[in-house]
Design a protein around this motif. Structure first.
Motif, PDB file in Angstrom:
ATOM      1  N   GLU A 112       0.878  -0.978   0.136  1.00 46.97           N
ATOM      2  CA  GLU A 112      -0.165  -0.053   0.006  1.00 46.97           C
ATOM      3  C   GLU A 112       0.923   1.385  -0.092  1.00 46.97           C
ATOM      4  N   LEU A 114       0.860   4.130  -3.170  1.00 42.55           N
ATOM      5  CA  LEU A 114       0.615   5.635  -2.976  1.00 42.55           C
ATOM      6  C   LEU A 114       1.965   6.393  -3.153  1.00 42.55           C
ATOM      7  N   PRO A 138      -4.973   2.694   6.108  1.00 36.20           N
ATOM      8  CA  PRO A 138      -4.831   3.208   4.995  1.00 36.20           C
ATOM      9  C   PRO A 138      -4.784   4.616   4.624  1.00 36.20           C
ATOM     10  N   GLN A 139      -6.026   5.318   5.419  1.00 35.03           N
ATOM     11  CA  GLN A 139      -6.140   6.913   5.366  1.00 35.03           C
ATOM     12  C   GLN A 139      -5.181   7.401   5.955  1.00 35.03           C
ATOM     13  N   ARG A 171      -2.092   7.270   3.921  1.00 35.19           N
ATOM     14  CA  ARG A 171      -2.105   8.424   2.875  1.00 35.19           C
ATOM     15  C   ARG A 171      -1.441   9.897   3.106  1.00 35.19           C
ATOM     16  N   ASP A 172      -1.875  10.052   4.305  1.00 27.56           N
ATOM     17  CA  ASP A 172      -1.304  11.353   4.730  1.00 27.56           C
ATOM     18  C   ASP A 172      -0.008  11.217   5.005  1.00 27.56           C
ATOM     19  N   TYR A 179       1.679  11.682   1.698  1.00 27.91           N
ATOM     20  CA  TYR A 179       1.599  12.561   0.768  1.00 27.91           C
ATOM     21  C   TYR A 179       2.140  13.720   1.625  1.00 27.91           C
TER      22      TYR A 179
END
Length: 293
Positions: free
Chosen positions: A230, A234, A278-279, A282-283, A286
């Motif tokens: 994952e 990303l 996963p959220q 992502r932070d 990114y």
């Protein structure tokens, strides 16, 4: 709580360079606390007198302990130092508090469990650590619980990733730039946890809940292989991830095959459900990794 504590100091042991400690320092400052971040050079972990004097001078409004011997494999042979940081130091810290009413948050680990069940571990499940690291961390919990601390919070967490220090995710991203394929264990399942989320959730314990033992991790579960896959997706990496068994990647300390943590007690106490890993990942990818790259 912010207004009430702007004139109080939060002391964060491990706050200078620790992965979780740095996240706590950032979050506490954002919440209006004055923060004293301590590194190993600031604390004689083997001296009760020095620790007592330090806290007496700092007069903390809350104390957070993120110090630990976390080299899981090395701990198998370096038992004395593992016990010093994971059991003796927390005990000395609890005894050094100027008042038993001062809130203390001590962070522990999923490694206190043996990994022999297939449902998420709750704070009521019986610990059965299979490593020196897990055993000494459990000893640290027990040592603190034996003290008369009115506002003691023990927070078990797992599989940390976040800004400020190398971790599993950042290591995978670095390796992906050097290799076309990575072999990652798929038969160990746990709870990936973003340090900034953990720090924010932890502060809610001080605001809303009675003292006690809590599990806090991002919701969901993953294998190391799934977490790596994952993260690379990303990140936009073309590196392939190959699933292997733990037996194909032998380590001195045997990791729990399953150590997913159940957040229910935390959610019931605070009304907060930790967001899916996963959220959070992502932070991290990114906002943190790409900004620094």
């Amino acid at each position: 709580m912010n207004d009430a504590n702007t004139d109080q100091t939060a002391v964060v042991f491990g706050g200078k360079r620790g992965l979780l400690g740095q996240a706590l320092v950032q979050t506490l400052q954002e919440q209006g606390w004055r923060v004293c971040a301590l590194g190993r050079e600031d604390v004689d972990v083997d001296s009760q007198e020095a620790l007592t004097d330090l806290l007496s001078r700092l007069r903390p409004g809350a104390v957070f302990n993120t110090v630990a011997y976390t080299q899981v494999d090395a701990a198998e042979t370096d038992v004395q130092n593992a016990r010093l940081l994971n059991q003796s130091f927390p005990c000395r810290l609890g005894r050094a508090l100027p008042s038993p009413e001062i809130p203390v948050v001590h962070f522990s680990t999923d490694f206190v469990f043996g990994g022999d069940q297939r449902t998420p571990y709750t704070p009521l499940d019986t610990p059965r650590p299979g490593t020196v690291y897990g055993k000494t961390k459990l000893e640290g919990e027990k040592a603190l619980l034996q003290l008369d601390l009115r506002r003691l919070f023990i927070v078990r967490t797992a599989w940390l990733f976040g800004p400020g220090k190398e971790n599993f995710v950042s290591k995978m991203l670095k390796l992906s730039a050097e290799h076309s394929r990575l072999r990652v264990v798929h038969d160990q399942i746990g709870s990936p946890t973003y340090t900034l989320d953990l720090a924010a959730y932890t502060l809610h314990l001080l605001e809303k809940t009675p003292a006690g033992l809590y599990h806090i991790a991002n919701s969901g579960r993953a294998s190391w292989c799934e977490l790596a896959s994952e993260a690379l997706a990303l990140y936009g990496s073309s590196c392939q991830v190959e699933a292997i068994t733990a037996a194909e990647y032998p380590q001195q300390a045997v990791r729990p095959a399953y150590s997913v943590l159940d957040n229910t007690a935390f959610s019931q106490a605070t009304g907060i459900k930790p967001r899916p890993w996963p959220q959070a990942l992502r932070d991290y990818i990114y906002l943190s990794v790409e900004c620094s790259g």
